[in-house]
Design an enzyme around this catalytic site. Structure first.
Site, PDB file in Angstrom:
ATOM      1  N   ASN A   1       0.777  -1.397  -0.063  1.00 30.42           N
ATOM      2  CA  ASN A   1       0.070  -0.095  -0.111  1.00 30.42           C
ATOM      3  C   ASN A   1       0.759   1.347   0.028  1.00 30.42           C
ATOM      4  O   ASN A   1       2.069   1.152  -0.118  1.00 30.42           O
ATOM      5  CB  ASN A   1      -0.954   0.012   1.107  1.00 30.42           C
ATOM      6  CG  ASN A   1      -0.216  -0.045   2.617  1.00 30.42           C
ATOM      7  OD1 ASN A   1       0.567   0.858   2.814  1.00 30.42           O
ATOM      8  ND2 ASN A   1      -0.417  -1.211   3.158  1.00 30.42           N
TER       9      ASN A   1
ATOM     10  N   LYS B   1       7.819 -18.040 -10.516  1.00 27.69           N
ATOM     11  CA  LYS B   1       7.222 -16.985 -11.026  1.00 27.69           C
ATOM     12  C   LYS B   1       6.034 -17.451 -11.936  1.00 27.69           C
ATOM     13  O   LYS B   1       5.984 -18.226 -12.895  1.00 27.69           O
ATOM     14  CB  LYS B   1       8.200 -16.210 -11.934  1.00 27.69           C
ATOM     15  CG  LYS B   1       7.522 -14.860 -12.545  1.00 27.69           C
ATOM     16  CD  LYS B   1       8.729 -14.192 -13.619  1.00 27.69           C
ATOM     17  CE  LYS B   1       8.159 -13.252 -14.197  1.00 27.69           C
ATOM     18  NZ  LYS B   1       8.901 -12.769 -15.402  1.00 27.69           N
TER      19      LYS B   1
ATOM     20  N   PHE C   1      -5.259   3.223  14.572  1.00 30.00           N
ATOM     21  CA  PHE C   1      -5.476   4.200  13.666  1.00 30.00           C
ATOM     22  C   PHE C   1      -6.541   3.638  12.629  1.00 30.00           C
ATOM     23  O   PHE C   1      -6.681   2.426  12.689  1.00 30.00           O
ATOM     24  CB  PHE C   1      -4.164   4.374  12.633  1.00 30.00           C
ATOM     25  CG  PHE C   1      -3.146   5.527  13.025  1.00 30.00           C
ATOM     26  CD1 PHE C   1      -2.404   5.434  14.130  1.00 30.00           C
ATOM     27  CD2 PHE C   1      -3.384   6.851  12.469  1.00 30.00           C
ATOM     28  CE1 PHE C   1      -1.647   6.495  14.674  1.00 30.00           C
ATOM     29  CE2 PHE C   1      -2.326   7.949  13.121  1.00 30.00           C
ATOM     30  CZ  PHE C   1      -1.338   7.692  13.910  1.00 30.00           C
TER      31      PHE C   1
ATOM     32  N   LYS D   1     -14.290   0.500  15.006  1.00 30.70           N
ATOM     33  CA  LYS D   1     -13.116   0.084  15.123  1.00 30.70           C
ATOM     34  C   LYS D   1     -12.502   0.361  16.541  1.00 30.70           C
ATOM     35  O   LYS D   1     -12.025  -0.853  17.006  1.00 30.70           O
ATOM     36  CB  LYS D   1     -11.837   0.746  13.938  1.00 30.70           C
ATOM     37  CG  LYS D   1     -11.986   0.147  12.827  1.00 30.70           C
ATOM     38  CD  LYS D   1     -10.999   0.760  11.627  1.00 30.70           C
ATOM     39  CE  LYS D   1     -11.148  -0.126  10.473  1.00 30.70           C
ATOM     40  NZ  LYS D   1     -10.422   0.867   9.276  1.00 30.70           N
TER      41      LYS D   1
ATOM     42  N   LYS E   1     -12.057  -3.379  18.210  1.00 28.34           N
ATOM     43  CA  LYS E   1     -10.623  -3.820  18.684  1.00 28.34           C
ATOM     44  C   LYS E   1     -10.044  -3.485  19.793  1.00 28.34           C
ATOM     45  O   LYS E   1      -9.168  -3.958  20.417  1.00 28.34           O
ATOM     46  CB  LYS E   1      -9.567  -3.241  17.606  1.00 28.34           C
ATOM     47  CG  LYS E   1     -10.180  -3.399  16.051  1.00 28.34           C
ATOM     48  CD  LYS E   1      -9.039  -3.106  15.156  1.00 28.34           C
ATOM     49  CE  LYS E   1      -9.455  -3.491  13.632  1.00 28.34           C
ATOM     50  NZ  LYS E   1      -8.308  -3.783  12.555  1.00 28.34           N
TER      51      LYS E   1
HETATM   52  O1  PMT Z   1       2.671   6.063   6.591  1.00 31.03           O
HETATM   53  P1  PMT Z   1       2.197   7.621   6.029  1.00 31.03           P
HETATM   54  O2  PMT Z   1       2.385   7.576   4.555  1.00 31.03           O
HETATM   55  O3  PMT Z   1       2.663   8.636   6.872  1.00 31.03           O
HETATM   56  O4  PMT Z   1       0.700   7.447   6.326  1.00 31.03           O
HETATM   57  C1  PMT Z   1       0.119   7.341   7.389  1.00 31.03           C
HETATM   58  C2  PMT Z   1      -1.203   6.378   7.512  1.00 31.03           C
HETATM   59  C3  PMT Z   1      -2.228   6.743   6.394  1.00 31.03           C
HETATM   60  C4  PMT Z   1      -0.828   4.915   7.024  1.00 31.03           C
HETATM   61  C5  PMT Z   1      -1.718   6.518   9.109  1.00 31.03           C
HETATM   62  O5  PMT Z   1      -2.013   7.616   9.259  1.00 31.03           O
HETATM   63  C6  PMT Z   1      -2.763   5.437   8.884  1.00 31.03           C
HETATM   64  O6  PMT Z   1      -4.064   5.517   9.049  1.00 31.03           O
HETATM   65  N1  PMT Z   1      -2.284   3.902   9.585  1.00 31.03           N
HETATM   66  C7  PMT Z   1      -3.192   2.905   9.644  1.00 31.03           C
HETATM   67  C8  PMT Z   1      -3.570   2.406   8.435  1.00 31.03           C
HETATM   68  C9  PMT Z   1      -4.526   1.142   8.345  1.00 31.03           C
HETATM   69  O7  PMT Z   1      -4.469   0.083   8.183  1.00 31.03           O
HETATM   70  O8  PMT Z   1      -5.645   1.449   8.640  1.00 31.03           O
HETATM   71  P2  PMT Z   1      -7.038   0.545   8.835  1.00 31.03           P
HETATM   72  O9  PMT Z   1      -8.182   1.163   8.940  1.00 31.03           O
HETATM   73  O10 PMT Z   1      -6.882  -0.495   7.515  1.00 31.03           O
HETATM   74  O11 PMT Z   1      -6.429  -0.625  10.085  1.00 31.03           O
HETATM   75  C10 PMT Z   1      -7.219  -0.238  11.397  1.00 31.03           C
HETATM   76  C11 PMT Z   1      -6.116  -0.247  12.559  1.00 31.03           C
HETATM   77  O12 PMT Z   1      -5.769  -1.773  12.538  1.00 31.03           O
HETATM   78  C12 PMT Z   1      -4.645   0.166  12.155  1.00 31.03           C
HETATM   79  O13 PMT Z   1      -3.893   0.799  13.628  1.00 31.03           O
HETATM   80  C13 PMT Z   1      -3.802  -0.907  11.574  1.00 31.03           C
HETATM   81  O14 PMT Z   1      -2.565  -0.687  11.997  1.00 31.03           O
HETATM   82  C14 PMT Z   1      -4.415  -2.045  12.546  1.00 31.03           C
HETATM   83  N2  PMT Z   1      -4.289  -3.444  11.811  1.00 31.03           N
HETATM   84  C15 PMT Z   1      -4.963  -3.616  10.211  1.00 31.03           C
HETATM   85  C16 PMT Z   1      -4.886  -4.993   9.947  1.00 31.03           C
HETATM   86  C17 PMT Z   1      -4.131  -5.925  10.463  1.00 31.03           C
HETATM   87  N3  PMT Z   1      -3.947  -7.171   9.928  1.00 31.03           N
HETATM   88  N4  PMT Z   1      -3.600  -5.677  11.861  1.00 31.03           N
HETATM   89  C18 PMT Z   1      -3.533  -4.547  12.316  1.00 31.03           C
HETATM   90  O15 PMT Z   1      -3.172  -4.240  13.225  1.00 31.03           O
END
Ligand code: PMT
Length: 396
Positions: free
Chosen positions: A209, A287, A321, A335, A339
């Site tokens: 991503n 591949k 986040f 969320k 979580k």
């Molecule tokens: O890195 P930058 O370019 O500065 O950009 C910042 C950002 C946009 C990446 C950051 O601000 C941000 O939003 N990070 C979380 C991105 C994300 O994965 O969001 P989500 O809504 O998909 O996930 C929710 C939360 O679950 C997040 O805290 C994520 O870390 C966590 N997660 C998600 C999937 C997973 N398998 N395990 C997790 O712990």
């Protein structure tokens, strides 16, 4: 963070003067009171009018042009400044300062001040490596000047190497950190995740991503500045890690899960700023060959790290986040509870200046008691500080 801070910018003569104009604009946008002194040679590149328009104040250029008979300009400016920046700093000004020479308005002011002085060198890479310049920079460091190390890259002279003046956003970041010296997180152990994960499809392809790591790195940098002991678990990114953190490199969501889980018990707070893949492809050992028909990939869900932290936490404070494109508040609140996080930081990644890749972010903070804190667009390091202050209040 820079609101009403008195910042004196000393501009010396190098092509990077154009960056100082952008820096002035950014400082003003961040609320700082900016005054400018230009050297003779700086005025050969850009006229004082540019800096006057951007800072909205008359520019100082001449030691002997005293505008107010009750004041002596270089003493007055030296006392007024809370911080002084020399940007760009040429080999000449670096040499003069290292040897205590005071022969113009910039050097007399710098010698008269008690304020911290930041130096942003900018010059050709051979000049940067010159033995006298290296010696002078070492002398300045020993004398207590704060050197903002030059960047690598393409230089105006056509060389590629070290010598570019630090980008305005990075200088601003250093200043924000400068004004945050209170060690409120001393004794706390923070585990912070940053960047993307990279999920391999076959030996030559992967899914990932747009995360640059900037948000997580800003949190790590600011938490360290505030006194925390920080471990940064990072996916693959192209930015420099903050000094003083323990850095753990991972690639996949599974590796991030392992890295976080093995360290979770020993920490006081986890911040999950990383953009973790929700799905990983079933890995093909060889591949995959191109076929004329479309391709369907088989994906397996990854482990949800944040959710697992929420289930396993005892005394730890868990912060997640949410990167959303629509229904931001609704999804973020869901969320937070699904979580079992203590705080959730939502960013609408469709907004300009927010989310992936940018130096700024626009976030809303949600806590479990229903508090909603909406922050304006700010540098990521300033956003980081606000988030950490909210965490600090609640951890207590
Ligand atoms: O890195 P930058 O370019 O500065 O950009 C910042 C950002 C946009 C990446 C950051 O601000 C941000 O939003 N990070 C979380 C991105 C994300 O994965 O969001 P989500 O809504 O998909 O996930 C929710 C939360 O679950 C997040 O805290 C994520 O870390 C966590 N997660 C998600 C999937 C997973 N398998 N395990 C997790 O712990």
């Amino acid at each position: 963070m820079l609101q009403n801070k008195n910042i004196l910018l000393c501009v010396t003569g190098g092509i990077a003067v154009f960056k100082s104009a952008a820096l002035t604009s950014k400082l003003v946008q961040n609320g700082a009171n900016v005054r400018i002194i230009m050297s003779e040679s700086a005025m050969k590149f850009v006229t004082p009018l540019t800096f006057q328009a951007l800072s909205r104040h008359e520019v100082y250029t001449d030691t002997f042009q005293e505008r107010n008979s009750e004041k002596i300009a270089h003493i007055d400016l030296a006392e007024w400044a809370e911080v002084i920046l020399v940007a760009p700093a040429t080999a000449n000004i670096i040499g003069k300062l290292a040897n205590g020479i005071a022969d113009d308005l910039i050097t007399t002011t710098l010698i008269a001040t008690k304020a911290p002085v930041y130096i942003a060198p900018a010059m050709n890479s051979n000049m940067m490596e010159n033995v006298a310049v290296v010696r002078n920079i070492a002398q300045l460091t020993a004398d207590g000047y704060r050197i903002m190390d030059a960047d690598n890259g393409y230089l105006a002279c056509g060389y590629v190497g070290k010598g570019r003046m630090l980008a305005p956003a990075d200088i601003i970041e250093n200043l924000i950190v400068h004004f945050s010296e209170n060690k409120i997180l001393a004794g706390k152990k923070f585990l912070i995740t940053a960047g993307p994960t990279l999920e391999k499809i076959d030996p030559v392809r992967y899914l990932s991503n747009f995360s640059s790591g900037k948000m997580g790195y800003a949190l790590a940098k600011m938490a360290t500045e505030l006194g925390a002991d920080v471990t940064l678990v990072t996916g693959p990114v192209n930015i420099l890690p903050p000094q003083g953190v323990e850095l753990i490199h991972v690639e996949t969501a599974e590796e991030m899960y392992e890295a976080v889980m093995t360290r979770f018990a020993a920490c006081d707070c986890v911040i999950k700023a990383a953009a973790v893949a929700d799905y990983t492809p079933v890995y093909q050992e060889s591949k995959m060959k191109k076929a004329n028909a479309g391709l369907t990939l088989s994906l397996q869900p990854t482990k949800d790290i944040l959710k697992t932290l929420g289930e396993k936490k005892t005394t730890q404070f868990v912060v997640g986040f949410a990167a959303e494109t629509n229904n931001v508040e609704d999804y973020a609140k869901k969320k937070l509870h699904a979580k079992n996080a203590d705080l959730l930081i939502a960013n609408d990644v469709t907004q300009s200046g927010a989310g992936f890749g940018s130096d700024t972010n626009i976030v809303t903070i949600f806590d479990r008691d229903g508090a909603v804190i909406q922050l304006p667009k700010m540098e990521k390091v300033a956003v980081a500080k606000e988030i950490l202050l909210e965490i600090f209040k609640r951890m207590k």
